[in-house]
Design a protein around this motif. Structure first.
Motif, PDB file in Angstrom:
ATOM      1  N   UNK A   1      15.956   9.894   1.506  1.00 57.23           N
ATOM      2  CA  UNK A   1      14.917  10.126   2.509  1.00 57.23           C
ATOM      3  C   UNK A   1      15.496  10.801   3.739  1.00 57.23           C
ATOM      4  N   UNK A   2      14.636  11.579   4.388  1.00 50.75           N
ATOM      5  CA  UNK A   2      14.924  12.191   5.677  1.00 50.75           C
ATOM      6  C   UNK A   2      14.087  11.476   6.720  1.00 50.75           C
ATOM      7  N   UNK A   3      14.714  11.019   7.789  1.00 48.41           N
ATOM      8  CA  UNK A   3      13.976  10.459   8.920  1.00 48.41           C
ATOM      9  C   UNK A   3      13.921  11.509  10.025  1.00 48.41           C
ATOM     10  N   UNK A   4      13.040  11.283  10.990  1.00 46.09           N
ATOM     11  CA  UNK A   4      12.842  12.262  12.060  1.00 46.09           C
ATOM     12  C   UNK A   4      12.077  11.595  13.185  1.00 46.09           C
ATOM     13  N   UNK A   5      12.167  12.162  14.374  1.00 48.66           N
ATOM     14  CA  UNK A   5      11.341  11.671  15.473  1.00 48.66           C
ATOM     15  C   UNK A   5      12.102  11.482  16.767  1.00 48.66           C
TER      16      UNK A   5
ATOM     17  N   UNK B   1       0.827  -1.204   0.000  1.00 50.99           N
ATOM     18  CA  UNK B   1       0.000   0.000   0.000  1.00 50.99           C
ATOM     19  C   UNK B   1       0.863   1.256   0.000  1.00 50.99           C
ATOM     20  N   UNK B   2       1.948   1.227   0.761  1.00 51.52           N
ATOM     21  CA  UNK B   2       2.847   2.378   0.787  1.00 51.52           C
ATOM     22  C   UNK B   2       3.457   2.618  -0.594  1.00 51.52           C
ATOM     23  N   UNK B   3       3.816   1.554  -1.279  1.00 51.68           N
ATOM     24  CA  UNK B   3       4.387   1.704  -2.618  1.00 51.68           C
ATOM     25  C   UNK B   3       3.367   2.315  -3.587  1.00 51.68           C
ATOM     26  N   UNK B   4       2.119   1.902  -3.495  1.00 53.58           N
ATOM     27  CA  UNK B   4       1.081   2.471  -4.361  1.00 53.58           C
ATOM     28  C   UNK B   4       0.884   3.955  -4.075  1.00 53.58           C
ATOM     29  N   UNK B   5       1.003   4.340  -2.815  1.00 56.92           N
ATOM     30  CA  UNK B   5       0.877   5.737  -2.424  1.00 56.92           C
ATOM     31  C   UNK B   5       2.057   6.568  -2.936  1.00 56.92           C
ATOM     32  N   UNK B   6       3.259   6.025  -2.862  1.00 58.49           N
ATOM     33  CA  UNK B   6       4.466   6.798  -3.183  1.00 58.49           C
ATOM     34  C   UNK B   6       4.728   6.936  -4.674  1.00 58.49           C
ATOM     35  N   UNK B   7       4.370   5.925  -5.451  1.00 55.17           N
ATOM     36  CA  UNK B   7       4.724   5.925  -6.883  1.00 55.17           C
ATOM     37  C   UNK B   7       4.246   7.161  -7.627  1.00 55.17           C
ATOM     38  N   UNK B   8       2.991   7.607  -7.467  1.00 61.91           N
ATOM     39  CA  UNK B   8       2.559   8.805  -8.188  1.00 61.91           C
ATOM     40  C   UNK B   8       3.354  10.049  -7.803  1.00 61.91           C
ATOM     41  N   UNK B   9       3.777  10.132  -6.550  1.00 64.22           N
ATOM     42  CA  UNK B   9       4.541  11.283  -6.089  1.00 64.22           C
ATOM     43  C   UNK B   9       5.942  11.284  -6.682  1.00 64.22           C
ATOM     44  N   UNK B  10       6.536  10.108  -6.792  1.00 66.39           N
ATOM     45  CA  UNK B  10       7.846   9.994  -7.446  1.00 66.39           C
ATOM     46  C   UNK B  10       7.728  10.423  -8.903  1.00 66.39           C
ATOM     47  N   UNK B  11       6.725   9.911  -9.573  1.00 61.64           N
ATOM     48  CA  UNK B  11       6.533  10.236 -10.985  1.00 61.64           C
ATOM     49  C   UNK B  11       6.289  11.732 -11.182  1.00 61.64           C
ATOM     50  N   UNK B  12       5.621  12.362 -10.224  1.00 57.62           N
ATOM     51  CA  UNK B  12       5.312  13.791 -10.331  1.00 57.62           C
ATOM     52  C   UNK B  12       6.554  14.662 -10.211  1.00 57.62           C
ATOM     53  N   UNK B  13       7.581  14.151  -9.515  1.00 57.51           N
ATOM     54  CA  UNK B  13       8.819  14.921  -9.451  1.00 57.51           C
ATOM     55  C   UNK B  13       9.410  15.145  -8.076  1.00 57.51           C
ATOM     56  N   UNK B  14       8.975  14.388  -7.061  1.00 59.68           N
ATOM     57  CA  UNK B  14       9.582  14.518  -5.744  1.00 59.68           C
ATOM     58  C   UNK B  14      11.018  13.996  -5.795  1.00 59.68           C
ATOM     59  N   UNK B  15      11.938  14.772  -5.223  1.00 60.77           N
ATOM     60  CA  UNK B  15      13.356  14.373  -5.204  1.00 60.77           C
ATOM     61  C   UNK B  15      13.749  13.689  -3.901  1.00 60.77           C
ATOM     62  N   UNK B  16      13.200  14.177  -2.789  1.00 63.82           N
ATOM     63  CA  UNK B  16      13.550  13.667  -1.465  1.00 63.82           C
ATOM     64  C   UNK B  16      12.261  13.571  -0.647  1.00 63.82           C
ATOM     65  N   UNK B  17      12.074  12.461   0.052  1.00 66.51           N
ATOM     66  CA  UNK B  17      10.916  12.301   0.923  1.00 66.51           C
ATOM     67  C   UNK B  17      11.331  12.535   2.380  1.00 66.51           C
ATOM     68  N   UNK B  18      10.565  13.357   3.060  1.00 65.91           N
ATOM     69  CA  UNK B  18      10.755  13.612   4.486  1.00 65.91           C
ATOM     70  C   UNK B  18       9.660  12.849   5.216  1.00 65.91           C
ATOM     71  N   UNK B  19      10.034  11.777   5.893  1.00 65.99           N
ATOM     72  CA  UNK B  19       9.080  10.799   6.418  1.00 65.99           C
ATOM     73  C   UNK B  19       8.904  11.020   7.909  1.00 65.99           C
ATOM     74  N   UNK B  20       7.804  11.644   8.281  1.00 63.64           N
ATOM     75  CA  UNK B  20       7.625  12.092   9.655  1.00 63.64           C
ATOM     76  C   UNK B  20       7.076  10.982  10.542  1.00 63.64           C
ATOM     77  N   UNK B  21       7.841  10.663  11.569  1.00 65.54           N
ATOM     78  CA  UNK B  21       7.414   9.717  12.597  1.00 65.54           C
ATOM     79  C   UNK B  21       7.654  10.350  13.965  1.00 65.54           C
ATOM     80  N   UNK B  22       6.978   9.850  14.969  1.00 61.81           N
ATOM     81  CA  UNK B  22       7.144  10.414  16.314  1.00 61.81           C
ATOM     82  C   UNK B  22       8.401   9.871  16.988  1.00 61.81           C
TER      83      UNK B  22
END
Length: 367
Positions: A293-297, A246-267
Motif C-alpha cells: 500500500x501507498x499512504x499519503x496526506x 465493510x472496507x474488506x468487502x469493498x476491497x476483496x473484489x478489487x484484489x480478485x480483479x488484479x490490483x497489485x498495489x493500493x494507493x489509499x488517499x487521506x488528507x
C-alpha cells in the motif's frame, strides 16, 4: 556514494514486491498541473518530471490524464492519454524520467460528473456518471447505459495498453475523490439497480471490470496501482466504509480483479481510519488484503493539502516511525515535491533545514 541520514533510513530502504521494485519508499503523488496546452504534455512537463527522478523519487505518478472519452477531463491544458500528439508527449516524459534513472506510472482518469457542460476541450460533451447525479445529488444527466459503461471500460484498457507500449513502469487507475469510478463506489451518486449498483460489492463492479480489462491488455506481470479514498471533493467526511468489515468487502473484489498495489488517499496520513485502532486507511488496507500500500496526506507539512494554503515544513518523525513499523509500504509526497524537486535528496542527505516550505504560488509554476 550518498550518505543516508540514519533517522530517515526506513524511507530509503529498497521496496521489493511481486511486480514492482523501487530504490526507496518515496512516491511522487499525482497532482493536476494544467501545463499541457491543447492537452499535450510538452518539453517543460517532461523536464518537470525528470527533475524529480534526478533527485531520487522512487516512483513518479503523473498528474491525472484523460482516457479516450469526450468528457474525461475539464480543461484544454489537462493532458490526455490518447491520440498521437499527447501520447508522443508522454513518450518523451517516459524517456526523460528513465534517462534520469527514475520510474513512472501514468494516472488514468475520468472526472465523471464533476465536469460541467461547456468545459474544454469538448464543449458539447455532457458529464457522465452512474446515475447522472452530481456530487451534491442534483440530476444533471441520464444514467450511463450498459453499452456506454462497456465503452468506458475499453477506454481505460486502451490507455493501459498504451502505457505499457510507451514504456511506463506501471499504471495507476484513479478511483478516488469523487471522480467517475468513485461515483460508482459512493452510494450517494450510484442509485443503479443493475449489476453496477446495489450494495458495496455491487458498486465495485465498474472498477472490477476496468481492472480486469486493463490486466488483459498489459499481461500478468505489469503493475496495476489503484487509488481510492473515503473523502470526496465536496465532502471531506464521506465514507465508503464505516467499519473494517465493510472496507474488506469493498476491497476483496478489487484484489480478485488484479490490483497489485493500493494507493489509499487521506488528507492527513497520521489519522486513524476507524475507532479502536491507530491504523490509517493504508494500514487497514494492507492488513485486510495483504497487498502493498501507498499512504499519503500532508507529508512533511503542517496543513492538509485540500486547503492548498501556504504551509511550513514539519518533522518527519511520525512518518518514519509508521513506515518502520510496516503500517504501510510506500509514502506519496505531494506539495513538498511540487515546491521542491530536490526534497527526496535533501531528506536522504539530512538537509532538513534546507527543505522549502510550500507556497500556493507553486501551483502556477513548474518548479
Amino acid at each position: 556514494m550518498t550518505q543516508t541520514n540514519k533517522s530517515t533510513e526506513p524511507l530509503f530502504r529498497d521496496f521489493e514486491s511481486e511486480k514492482l521494485n523501487l530504490p526507496n519508499r518515496t512516491v511522487m503523488a499525482p497532482m493536476t498541473r494544467g501545463f499541457s496546452p491543447d492537452n499535450v504534455p510538452g518539453e517543460d512537463v517532461a523536464a518537470y518530471y525528470r527533475r524529480r527522478a534526478e533527485n531520487g523519487v522512487g516512483l513518479i505518478v503523473t498528474e491525472g490524464t484523460g482516457i479516450n472519452h469526450p468528457a474525461s477531463v475539464s480543461g484544454a491544458s489537462i493532458p490526455l492519454f490518447h491520440g498521437e500528439e499527447p501520447l508522443k508527449g508522454w513518450a518523451d516524459v517516459v524517456n526523460e524520467v528513465h534517462e534520469a534513472g527514475g520510474k513512472i506510472a501514468p494516472q488514468l482518469w475520468h472526472v465523471g460528473m464533476t465536469r460541467k457542460k461547456g468545459d474544454m476541450p469538448n464543449e458539447d460533451a455532457h458529464p457522465v456518471g452512474p446515475s447522472g447525479l452530481s456530487l451534491d445529488g442534483e440530476q444533471v444527466n441520464e444514467p450511463l447505459t450498459e453499452k456506454e459503461i462497456e465503452e468506458l471500460v475499453q477506454a481505460y484498457a486502451q490507455a493501459a495498453a498504451d502505457a505499457k507500449r510507451l514504456g511506463f513502469d506501471a499504471i495507476e487507475i484513479h478511483g478516488a475523490h469523487g471522480y467517475l469510478i468513485d461515483q460508482f463506489f459512493w452510494e450517494q451518486t450510484n442509485k443503479r439497480t443493475d449489476r453496477y449498483g446495489g450494495d458495496v460489492v455491487g458498486r465495485t463492479q465498474f472498477a472490477v471490470e476496468i481492472v480486469e480489462a486493463c490486466r488483459r491488455e498489459v499481461g500478468p506481470d505489469f503493475p496495476i496501482i489503484f487509488r481510492f479514498s473515503q473523502w470526496k471533493m465536496n465532502d471531506f467526511q464521506a465514507k465508503l466504509a464505516t467499519t473494517p468489515d465493510e472496507l474488506e468487502r469493498f476491497l476483496k473484489p478489487l484484489v480478485k480483479a488484479g490490483v497489485d498495489i493500493f494507493h489509499c488517499s487521506t488528507r492527513r496520513f497520521w489519522e486513524a481510519e476507524f475507532e479502536g485502532a491507530d491504523l490509517n486507511l493504508a494500514g487497514w488496507t494492507k492488513k485486510l488484503t495483504g497487498k502493498p500500500v501507498i499512504s499519503v496526506g500532508s507529508v512533511g507539512l503542517n496543513g492538509e493539502f485540500t486547503s492548498f494554503s501556504s504551509t511550513e515544513a514539519t518533522s518527519l518523525d511520525g512518518l518514519i516511525e509508521r513506515l518502520d513499523q510496516g503500517e504501510f509500504d510506500l509514502i506519496a509526497v505531494g506539495r513538498s515535491l511540487l515546491q521542491d524537486p530536490e526534497w527526496v535528496r535533501k531528506v536522504e542527505e539530512g538537509q532538513e533545514n534546507d527543505l522549502l516550505p510550500f507556497d500556493k504560488a507553486a501551483l502556477s509554476k513548474l518548479y
